[in-house]
Design an enzyme around this catalytic site. Structure first.
Site, short mmCIF file in Angstrom:
data_model
loop_
_atom_site.label_atom_id
_atom_site.label_comp_id
_atom_site.label_asym_id
_atom_site.label_seq_id
_atom_site.Cartn_x
_atom_site.Cartn_y
_atom_site.Cartn_z
N PRO A 1 0.80 -1.23 0.00
CA PRO A 1 0.00 0.00 0.00
C PRO A 1 0.83 1.27 0.00
O PRO A 1 0.31 2.36 -0.25
CB PRO A 1 -0.82 -0.11 1.30
CG PRO A 1 0.03 -0.95 2.19
CD PRO A 1 0.74 -1.93 1.30
N THR B 1 1.39 -5.80 2.80
CA THR B 1 2.66 -5.60 3.48
C THR B 1 2.57 -4.38 4.40
O THR B 1 1.86 -3.41 4.10
CB THR B 1 3.81 -5.39 2.49
OG1 THR B 1 3.55 -4.25 1.67
CG2 THR B 1 3.97 -6.61 1.60
N GLY C 1 5.87 -1.92 -7.16
CA GLY C 1 6.84 -1.51 -8.15
C GLY C 1 8.05 -2.42 -8.18
O GLY C 1 7.98 -3.58 -7.74
N ASP C 2 9.16 -1.90 -8.68
CA ASP C 2 10.37 -2.71 -8.81
C ASP C 2 10.87 -3.19 -7.45
O ASP C 2 11.40 -4.29 -7.33
CB ASP C 2 11.47 -1.88 -9.49
CG ASP C 2 11.09 -1.49 -10.91
OD1 ASP C 2 10.61 -2.36 -11.65
OD2 ASP C 2 11.26 -0.32 -11.28
N GLY C 3 10.71 -2.36 -6.42
CA GLY C 3 11.16 -2.77 -5.09
C GLY C 3 10.39 -3.96 -4.56
O GLY C 3 10.96 -4.88 -3.97
N GLU D 1 11.88 -7.73 -3.79
CA GLU D 1 11.71 -8.44 -2.52
C GLU D 1 11.17 -9.86 -2.76
O GLU D 1 11.63 -10.83 -2.14
CB GLU D 1 10.74 -7.68 -1.61
CG GLU D 1 11.36 -6.49 -0.89
CD GLU D 1 10.47 -6.00 0.24
OE1 GLU D 1 9.73 -6.82 0.81
OE2 GLU D 1 10.52 -4.80 0.55
N GLY E 1 3.92 1.00 -8.53
CA GLY E 1 5.07 1.75 -8.05
C GLY E 1 5.21 3.07 -8.77
O GLY E 1 4.43 3.41 -9.66
N SER E 2 6.23 3.81 -8.40
CA SER E 2 6.46 5.11 -9.04
C SER E 2 7.27 4.97 -10.33
O SER E 2 7.13 5.77 -11.25
CB SER E 2 7.18 6.06 -8.08
OG SER E 2 8.36 5.46 -7.57
N ARG F 1 11.05 12.51 -8.30
CA ARG F 1 12.23 12.54 -7.44
C ARG F 1 13.47 12.04 -8.18
O ARG F 1 14.58 12.52 -7.90
CB ARG F 1 12.00 11.71 -6.18
CG ARG F 1 11.88 10.20 -6.37
CD ARG F 1 11.53 9.55 -5.03
NE ARG F 1 11.52 8.11 -5.08
CZ ARG F 1 10.47 7.37 -5.43
NH1 ARG F 1 9.35 7.98 -5.78
NH2 ARG F 1 10.53 6.05 -5.43
#
Length: 240
Positions: free
Chosen positions: A9, A39, A65-67, A71, A93-94, A162
């Protein structure tokens, strides 16, 4: 069919639960059962996949996303029993750089690809550092690009922008570093701005870091930028 669906989330613009509400009716209408786990902290997805009984599911899905995908890959490939099941990612994800390569950056399109059982094999890089093993599905960076990525985690409130903002700041403040790069039998000792090993074409939010990379060709693309490249040149290249 029964899938475990992990929802992050906090990924990207924190739209994970909204995306879940959009895509769940599609699975319901196709008689696919979803067991949903949310999560609550960094590393939670890895822990879930590392410990859960994968034999209870036909596939493992995630909204993130990729993160989040990273994981899940690390959780699965570090399992002692060696169990593996198909994985599916729904963009939340961003950056979603991995799904940029697959042209699945819209949640509904990615969901339909899963429904239609569009499965293919993908390469994963194995990294061993100080007796620790990690896996990467899209990139391994060193130098300026790693500094940008690390700082981007602290500025998630800026959203996808960012990466662009921090890239500009890092170009003006970054200093090159000495390194020894060994590729097969070739050794290069020099000062570098950054070195990045890419399995995917894209990094960040659609940046084409490795235009010739392929996700399943058994190869990894190495991009090397030595010291001495002007800031003007870097500022022109990075946004592209």
């Amino acid at each position: 069919m029964k899938y475990l669906l992990i929802v992050n989330p906090h990924s990207g613009k924190k739209r994970g639960l909204n995306i879940l509400n959009e895509i769940k009716p599609i699975f319901d209408s196709n008689n696919i059962i979803l067991e949903i786990m949310e999560t609550t902290y960094s590393g939670h997805a890895k822990k879930i996949v590392h410990q859960i009984n994968l034999n209870n599911y036909d596939g493992l899905l995630a909204i993130g996303g990729d993160g989040t995908l990273n994981e899940i890959i690390n959780g699965m490939l570090n399992r002692k029993d060696g169990e593996k099941i198909p994985l599916g990612l729904i963009p939340g994800g961003s950056g979603n750089s991995y799904l940029h390569d697959l042209k699945l950056t819209e949640p509904l399109i990615a969901t339909n690809a899963i429904i239609n059982n569009n499965i293919q094999s993908m390469d994963v890089a194995k990294i061993e550092v100080e007796n620790k093993i990690q896996y990467s599905i899209n990139m391994i960076g060193w130098g300026l690009v790693t500094d940008i990525g690390n700082k981007a985690e602290k500025y998630r409130w800026l959203g996808a922008n960012r990466y662009t903002i921090l890239s500009i700041l890092e170009v003006f403040t970054h200093k090159s570093r000495p390194a020894t790069l060994i590729i097969e039998k070739e050794t290069i000792i020099d000062d570098f701005t950054f070195i990045i090993a890419c399995n995917s074409i894209h990094v960040g939010k659609g940046m084409k870091m490795a235009p010739k990379a392929k996700l399943n060709d058994g190869l990894i693309d190495i991009i090397v930028v030595k010291a001495g490249v002007s800031r003007t040149r870097l500022l022109k290249v990075l946004p592209k």
